[in-house]
Design a protein around this motif. Structure first.
Motif, PDB file in Angstrom:
ATOM      1  N   PHE A  78      -7.248  -4.342  -5.046  1.00 45.45           N
ATOM      2  CA  PHE A  78      -6.742  -4.924  -6.466  1.00 45.45           C
ATOM      3  C   PHE A  78      -5.516  -3.998  -7.091  1.00 45.45           C
ATOM      4  O   PHE A  78      -6.318  -2.878  -7.565  1.00 45.45           O
ATOM      5  N   PRO A  79      -4.861  -4.583  -7.253  1.00 41.15           N
ATOM      6  CA  PRO A  79      -3.270  -3.347  -7.451  1.00 41.15           C
ATOM      7  C   PRO A  79      -3.713  -3.181  -9.217  1.00 41.15           C
ATOM      8  O   PRO A  79      -4.216  -3.840 -10.072  1.00 41.15           O
ATOM      9  N   ASP A  80      -3.168  -2.080  -9.377  1.00 35.40           N
ATOM     10  CA  ASP A  80      -3.390  -2.150 -11.116  1.00 35.40           C
ATOM     11  C   ASP A  80      -2.102  -1.703 -11.248  1.00 35.40           C
ATOM     12  O   ASP A  80      -1.243  -0.634 -11.049  1.00 35.40           O
ATOM     13  N   VAL A  81      -2.068  -2.420 -12.449  1.00 37.18           N
ATOM     14  CA  VAL A  81      -0.493  -2.118 -13.034  1.00 37.18           C
ATOM     15  C   VAL A  81      -0.362  -0.800 -13.061  1.00 37.18           C
ATOM     16  O   VAL A  81       0.767  -0.668 -13.991  1.00 37.18           O
ATOM     17  N   GLU A  82      -1.229  -0.412 -13.952  1.00 36.20           N
ATOM     18  CA  GLU A  82      -1.450   1.260 -14.740  1.00 36.20           C
ATOM     19  C   GLU A  82      -0.580   2.327 -13.280  1.00 36.20           C
ATOM     20  O   GLU A  82      -0.860   3.480 -13.654  1.00 36.20           O
ATOM     21  N   GLU A  83      -0.795   1.800 -12.139  1.00 34.66           N
ATOM     22  CA  GLU A  83      -0.824   3.306 -11.532  1.00 34.66           C
ATOM     23  C   GLU A  83       0.385   2.365 -10.000  1.00 34.66           C
ATOM     24  O   GLU A  83      -0.394   1.989  -9.164  1.00 34.66           O
ATOM     25  N   PRO A  84       1.152   1.573 -10.706  1.00 37.52           N
ATOM     26  CA  PRO A  84       2.247   0.675  -9.761  1.00 37.52           C
ATOM     27  C   PRO A  84       2.838   2.173  -8.434  1.00 37.52           C
ATOM     28  O   PRO A  84       2.792   3.068  -8.544  1.00 37.52           O
ATOM     29  N   GLY A  85       3.214   1.286  -7.618  1.00 33.98           N
ATOM     30  CA  GLY A  85       3.257   2.401  -6.569  1.00 33.98           C
ATOM     31  C   GLY A  85       2.116   3.268  -5.376  1.00 33.98           C
ATOM     32  O   GLY A  85       2.176   3.416  -4.585  1.00 33.98           O
ATOM     33  N   SER A  86       0.843   3.040  -6.498  1.00 31.14           N
ATOM     34  CA  SER A  86      -0.570   3.143  -5.497  1.00 31.14           C
ATOM     35  C   SER A  86      -0.492   2.534  -4.345  1.00 31.14           C
ATOM     36  O   SER A  86       0.062   1.548  -3.939  1.00 31.14           O
ATOM     37  N   LEU A 133      -2.386   0.127  -1.704  1.00 30.31           N
ATOM     38  CA  LEU A 133      -3.206  -1.479  -1.304  1.00 30.31           C
ATOM     39  C   LEU A 133      -3.700  -0.906   0.085  1.00 30.31           C
ATOM     40  O   LEU A 133      -3.329  -1.658   0.713  1.00 30.31           O
ATOM     41  N   ALA A 134      -4.904  -0.928  -0.890  1.00 30.60           N
ATOM     42  CA  ALA A 134      -6.207  -1.544   0.623  1.00 30.60           C
ATOM     43  C   ALA A 134      -6.336  -2.907   0.680  1.00 30.60           C
ATOM     44  O   ALA A 134      -6.552  -3.923   0.267  1.00 30.60           O
ATOM     45  N   VAL A 139      -8.514 -11.319  -3.409  1.00 32.46           N
ATOM     46  CA  VAL A 139      -7.525 -10.131  -2.754  1.00 32.46           C
ATOM     47  C   VAL A 139      -7.514  -9.257  -1.872  1.00 32.46           C
ATOM     48  O   VAL A 139      -6.987  -8.737  -1.584  1.00 32.46           O
ATOM     49  N   ALA A 153      -3.091  -7.958   0.117  1.00 28.20           N
ATOM     50  CA  ALA A 153      -2.734  -6.005  -0.018  1.00 28.20           C
ATOM     51  C   ALA A 153      -1.986  -6.700   2.087  1.00 28.20           C
ATOM     52  O   ALA A 153      -1.198  -6.068   2.028  1.00 28.20           O
ATOM     53  N   LEU A 202       2.822  -9.580 -12.331  1.00 26.61           N
ATOM     54  CA  LEU A 202       2.920  -7.976 -12.179  1.00 26.61           C
ATOM     55  C   LEU A 202       2.631  -6.786 -11.806  1.00 26.61           C
ATOM     56  O   LEU A 202       3.446  -6.040 -11.387  1.00 26.61           O
ATOM     57  N   ALA A 203       1.130  -6.801 -11.213  1.00 27.86           N
ATOM     58  CA  ALA A 203       0.455  -6.194 -11.121  1.00 27.86           C
ATOM     59  C   ALA A 203       0.867  -6.088  -9.553  1.00 27.86           C
ATOM     60  O   ALA A 203       1.589  -4.969  -8.898  1.00 27.86           O
ATOM     61  N   GLY A 252       4.172  -5.031  -8.225  1.00 33.80           N
ATOM     62  CA  GLY A 252       4.666  -2.909  -9.188  1.00 33.80           C
ATOM     63  C   GLY A 252       4.022  -2.689  -7.875  1.00 33.80           C
ATOM     64  O   GLY A 252       4.937  -1.037  -8.018  1.00 33.80           O
ATOM     65  N   PHE A 253       3.403  -2.885  -7.241  1.00 32.49           N
ATOM     66  CA  PHE A 253       2.166  -2.456  -6.227  1.00 32.49           C
ATOM     67  C   PHE A 253       4.023  -2.046  -5.011  1.00 32.49           C
ATOM     68  O   PHE A 253       3.495  -1.450  -4.275  1.00 32.49           O
ATOM     69  N   LEU A 269       8.101  -0.627 -15.653  1.00 29.48           N
ATOM     70  CA  LEU A 269       6.724  -0.954 -15.691  1.00 29.48           C
ATOM     71  C   LEU A 269       6.033   0.752 -16.976  1.00 29.48           C
ATOM     72  O   LEU A 269       4.778   0.077 -17.682  1.00 29.48           O
ATOM     73  N   VAL A 276      -1.720  -7.905 -18.441  1.00 26.10           N
ATOM     74  CA  VAL A 276      -2.289  -8.432 -16.680  1.00 26.10           C
ATOM     75  C   VAL A 276      -3.759  -7.187 -17.257  1.00 26.10           C
ATOM     76  O   VAL A 276      -3.862  -6.116 -17.270  1.00 26.10           O
ATOM     77  N   PRO A 332      -8.514  -3.301 -14.211  1.00 25.32           N
ATOM     78  CA  PRO A 332      -9.404  -3.985 -13.142  1.00 25.32           C
ATOM     79  C   PRO A 332     -11.039  -2.052 -13.338  1.00 25.32           C
ATOM     80  O   PRO A 332     -11.026  -1.634 -12.516  1.00 25.32           O
ATOM     81  N   ARG A 382     -10.701   0.692 -19.333  1.00 21.87           N
ATOM     82  CA  ARG A 382      -9.369   1.349 -19.404  1.00 21.87           C
ATOM     83  C   ARG A 382      -9.203  -0.484 -20.204  1.00 21.87           C
ATOM     84  O   ARG A 382      -7.817  -0.856 -20.525  1.00 21.87           O
TER      85      ARG A 382
END
Lengths: 324, 348
Positions: free
Chosen positions: A257-265, A267-268, B215, B219, B243-244, B247-248, B271, B286, B289, B293
């Motif tokens: 699940f992508p986390d917008v607070e950690e972009p660029g991490s 994603l499995a 989900v 990926a 956006l999530a 962002g990735f 972002l 957004v 997870p 937070r």
């Protein structure tokens, strides 16, 4: 005390050849008054089937094979169809997936709400029913006057609000929402989430959210049931599920699940596909996709039982159960 | 022309006429237009991944349609590898006929085919974009046949095999005899991707390619697009409201609102330091997870207004939490807040 207590619920679907497919097996969870529970899983994991079984609205091929659905201590699977019809909507209401697209296009929203009110004998007179319909629309954040419009004059978000208003028509104590924000834009999703949160606290509703969206569950649910292949994989409070998940499936799902607070991490993803009902693995249903390094022979042979590894934290995994 | 630039969009406008009733036609009321895209400019480098982010109605799909030459712009220009896409889609025009260009001596039909070979689309819903009565092989081989890129059975099989296997359906002959209904959602989307990949495009327009997928599979599909960029140098436009996921895996991000780009910059920067109030609001809703937070949400009232009667001044001002009286009058243009980062807001 639990308002809704599901115990060992199993549902089969019968194919045309008379084969029974085990869509849901031994699902248990409970929901306290005024709390919210998320039922999460990928498509085909049985989450909607569980909800339909609770409401006794399974399609003809569906059979509840065993289990109990205790509402306020009474088993809904034992009462007559007439009694069930009263309980449905008046006690437990549901916002069906895609219901916003199933509104009758040639009747006004108001008349569709009035119909529900009259069918359930909530309000007998038409005028009073109309007034109540207006109140319901205001409750979900719309001007009462918009009830005189037709569904095509509503945007997606407003149709969803109207559907929620309908579900609330009979003052239910439990509201089940099946994918309530799928197909809506992000900002509208947030509006619907806020609405559900507000309704939950104002009306003291017990809320079940059925969704594949982990983010939504993290945002608003107290407890989470993670389902995989028709069984409960893990069941705990949201805090535990998101911060200390023990089932390999839950762990992988969170990594995906992508986390917008950690972009660029990174994603499995979870290679492979969920099991098909006509080809369920004999052991743990996640075993064919499981990459846990502690996997052993028993995983492929015997389905793991659901065990409580700590207070209010259940998990169905051979390895995790042993370690705990 | 700069060789590193794959795509240049200059002041792109696309208006759709609203059909008038009989009375409006008779009384000669002025025709009204949906301003789907209204003055959008951006460049995309070769092998870059640009996210077009916005809610439905923001114009991101229309931008993609025009970039692929599937629609003709009302105004403005799109240059793909230096050629004007609108002229390209029609098969003739000054930018194509210019001396020395590779297109100058080609026939009309061949030129259009070349455009399709350069730029392809990945559609949103793999449950609807595949013909249920065609086998996977026939779906993927069709572009090769139409473009006469493969004639013998062997060439066709080779082309389809490479496309399927690169799209993650290996071994290819295990999949190509099947019908779409025998495949999972993720596998279907891979077939859609193989169909786009088989012509060897330089640019892919991916319109919400994962929003219909589970989900756990998203990926994989996004990683696949990432691999194409890395291994084949494919440029990707990724249209999404999410956006999530943007962002990735994207390099830069263009946030769109009502037919305009309101913020454009490197993804990580947009972002982490959003300047436009709309971007800020989008970001705040957004879901994160993790219940620890949970953040306050900045929820905008109402919905995107209809793009027929646009609000005066800044298009966002009726919903903007920070709006000042001047916002009603001034229509803000994109201007840099950092060398790489542009924002269209007078308050930024």
């Amino acid at each position: 005390m639990a308002i809704l207590d599901i115990r060992d619920l199993s549902v089969d679907y019968l194919t045309e050849d008379g084969v029974a497919l085990h869509a849901v097996e031994k699902v248990s969870f409970s929901l306290d008054e005024g709390r919210s529970l998320g039922l999460v899983g990928e498509s085909g994991c049985g989450k909607t089937t569980v909800m339909m079984a609770i409401l006794r609205l399974l399609p003809e091929e569906g059979r509840i094979v065993s289990g109990q659905v205790l509402f306020d201590g009474q088993d809904l699977l034992q009462i007559s169809e007439a009694e069930m019809r009263n309980a449905r909507w008046a006690e437990i209401a549901m916002v069906f997936q895609g219901a916003m697209n199933a509104l009758n296009p040639v009747r006004t929203i108001e008349s569709q709400i009035v119909e529900a009110l009259q069918l359930h004998d909530i309000v007998a007179q038409r005028r009073a029913a109309r007034e109540r319909a207006g109140e319901l629309l205001e409750l979900v954040g719309m001007p009462a006057g918009r009830g005189r419009q037709y569904p095509h004059e509503y945007s997606g978000g407003m149709r969803q609000r109207a559907v929620i208003a309908m579900a609330l028509a009979c003052n239910p104590r439990v509201l089940i929402a099946d994918e309530p924000t799928t197909a809506l834009d992000v900002m509208i999703q947030a509006q619907i989430l806020e609405l559900l949160e507000r309704l939950q606290s104002e009306l003291d509703l017990a809320l079940v959210i059925v969704t594949h969206d982990l983010g939504m569950v993290a945002e608003m649910c107290d407890d989470v049931v993670v389902m995989y292949g028709g069984v409960v994989a893990e069941y705990a409070s949201s805090d535990v599920i998101f911060n200390n998940p023990q089932h390999p499936y839950t762990q992988r799902l969170l990594e995906a699940f992508p986390d917008v607070e950690e972009p660029g991490s990174t994603l499995a993803s979870i290679p492979g596909n969920p099991p098909r009902l006509d080809d369920l693995p004999p052991g743990c249903r996640f075993e064919p996709r499981c990459q846990c390094e502690w996997r052993e022979a028993i995983c492929a042979q015997k389905p793991p039982p659901l065990v409580e590894i700590e207070a209010r934290h259940w998990i169905a995994c051979h390895w995790a159960a042993r370690v705990a | 022309m700069d060789d590193h630039v794959m795509l240049q969009v200059r002041d792109l406008c696309k208006y759709f006429p609203v059909s008038r009733g009989v009375r409006a036609t008779l009384t000669r009321k002025p025709r009204r237009y949906v301003h789907a895209v209204d003055g959008v400019s951006f460049d995309v480098q070769r092998a870059e991944i640009l996210a077009l982010v916005g809610e439905s109605g923001s114009g991101k799909t229309t931008v993609g349609m025009n970039v692929l030459g599937l629609q003709q712009p009302t105004r403005g220009q799109i240059l793909l590898g230096g050629y004007d896409v609108a002229e390209w889609a029609q098969g003739h025009g000054p930018s194509l006929d210019a001396e020395g260009g590779e297109l100058a001596n080609l026939g009309r039909r061949r030129r259009v085919m070349l455009l399709r070979e350069r730029a392809q689309m990945i559609f949103q819903d793999p449950y609807e974009s595949l013909n249920p009565r065609q086998k996977v092989f026939d779906i993927v081989v069709e572009p090769l046949v139409i473009h006469r890129l493969a004639r013998s059975r062997q060439e066709k099989e080779e082309g389809v095999r490479v496309a399927l296997e690169e799209s993650g359906l290996a071994p290819a002959d295990h999949f190509w005899g099947r019908y779409p209904e025998e495949l999972s959602g993720g596998q279907r989307q891979r077939v859609v991707i193989a169909g786009a990949l088989v012509l060897g495009p330089q640019l892919l327009m991916a319109d919400e390619p994962v929003s219909m997928l589970d989900v756990s599979i998203r990926a994989e599909i996004l990683n696949l697009l990432h691999k194409f960029r890395k291994e084949r140098g494919i440029t990707i436009l990724y249209a999404t409201h999410d956006l999530a996921t943007a962002g990735f895996f994207t390099d830069r991000m263009a946030v769109m609102y009502l037919g305009r780009i309101v913020e454009l910059g490197p993804t990580a920067e947009v972002l982490s330091r959003p300047h436009h109030p709309y971007t800020r609001a989008l970001l705040s809703v957004v879901p994160v997870p993790n219940p620890r937070r949970r953040r306050p949400r900045e929820i905008l009232k109402g919905e995107i207004p209809n793009p027929i009667d646009l609000p005066p001044g800044c298009r966002f001002h009726p919903r903007c939490p920070d709006a000042i009286p001047e916002c009603r009058e001034t229509d803000p243009q994109l201007r840099p807040v950092d060398p790489q980062h542009q924002v269209a807001c007078i308050l930024a």
